[in-house]
Design an enzyme around this catalytic site. Structure first.
Site, PDB file in Angstrom:
ATOM      1  N   ARG A 190      -2.660  -5.979  -8.026  1.00 28.54           N
ATOM      2  CA  ARG A 190      -0.862  -7.056  -8.183  1.00 28.54           C
ATOM      3  C   ARG A 190      -0.889  -8.109  -9.271  1.00 28.54           C
ATOM      4  O   ARG A 190       0.328  -8.665  -9.122  1.00 28.54           O
ATOM      5  CB  ARG A 190      -1.254  -7.469  -6.867  1.00 28.54           C
ATOM      6  CG  ARG A 190      -1.020  -7.271  -5.816  1.00 28.54           C
ATOM      7  CD  ARG A 190      -1.815  -7.755  -4.212  1.00 28.54           C
ATOM      8  NE  ARG A 190      -3.529  -7.777  -4.250  1.00 28.54           N
ATOM      9  CZ  ARG A 190      -3.875  -8.010  -3.686  1.00 28.54           C
ATOM     10  NH1 ARG A 190      -2.998  -8.043  -2.285  1.00 28.54           N
ATOM     11  NH2 ARG A 190      -4.977  -8.248  -3.676  1.00 28.54           N
TER      12      ARG A 190
ATOM     13  N   HIS B 195       1.214  -1.396   0.353  1.00 29.06           N
ATOM     14  CA  HIS B 195      -0.264  -0.331  -0.164  1.00 29.06           C
ATOM     15  C   HIS B 195       0.826   1.605   0.162  1.00 29.06           C
ATOM     16  O   HIS B 195       0.849   2.337  -0.793  1.00 29.06           O
ATOM     17  CB  HIS B 195      -0.972   0.152   1.059  1.00 29.06           C
ATOM     18  CG  HIS B 195      -1.868  -0.987   1.166  1.00 29.06           C
ATOM     19  ND1 HIS B 195      -2.189  -1.432   2.422  1.00 29.06           N
ATOM     20  CD2 HIS B 195      -3.194  -1.407   0.587  1.00 29.06           C
ATOM     21  CE1 HIS B 195      -3.329  -2.272   1.983  1.00 29.06           C
ATOM     22  NE2 HIS B 195      -3.520  -2.461   0.694  1.00 29.06           N
TER      23      HIS B 195
END
Length: 163
Positions: free
Chosen positions: A90, A17
């Site tokens: 991702r 993050h």
């Protein structure tokens, strides 16, 4: 001023993050990490704890702030004057979810642009859920979160085991 929001549950905020936040902070004049108060998932931390952990993690990035929000993300974006929503990708599974979110966001708020950052290779596998599972099973998580977050996760796990 271009304001971007980066919404999520951040339970807890990880280095993956933070990588997205840092990269977004280089492009947008202001980035607001929006901690969603009541996601439909099992949480380790309360909303206020997640906000405090996120604030500690981004404290050295001058154009980033953290805010708690509830309700629709597009309403939060409008409230803070954001023109952009930042997301991280991702893998292909993330793409499908984020694509659906982008289409819904476009229907609800056509003026809000979504910008996706590909996860850096060292964070391709990392998720908050996986991190919490590793911590619960006694694994080392220090390489994947800020020191303050690692401490908080370890304390939560220790307290859970006492019951």
């Amino acid at each position: 001023m271009t304001i971007a929001i980066y919404p999520g549950s951040f339970d807890p905020i990880t280095n993956g993050h933070l990588d997205v936040v840092l990269r977004a902070s280089r492009i947008f004049e202001k980035v607001i990490v929006g901690v969603y108060d009541t996601p439909e998932k099992k949480l380790m931390f309360s909303p206020q704890e997640r906000v405090e952990l996120a604030k500690a993690a981004v404290k050295d990035i001058v154009n980033v702030e953290v805010q708690l929000y509830c309700g629709l993300t597009v309403d939060f974006a409008q409230k803070v004057g954001a023109q952009v929503m930042v997301r991280g990708l991702r893998a292909s599974a993330d793409f499908e979810f984020e694509f659906d979110m982008a289409m819904m966001t476009n229907k609800l708020s056509p003026e809000l642009e979504m910008v996706c950052f590909m996860a850096s290779p060292q964070y391709q596998f990392l998720s908050s859920s996986l991190l919490k599972e590793v911590a619960r099973l006694g694994g080392k998580i220090d390489d994947w979160v800020a020191a303050s977050v690692a401490f908080a996760v370890k304390e939560k796990v220790k307290n859970l085991k006492q019951y």
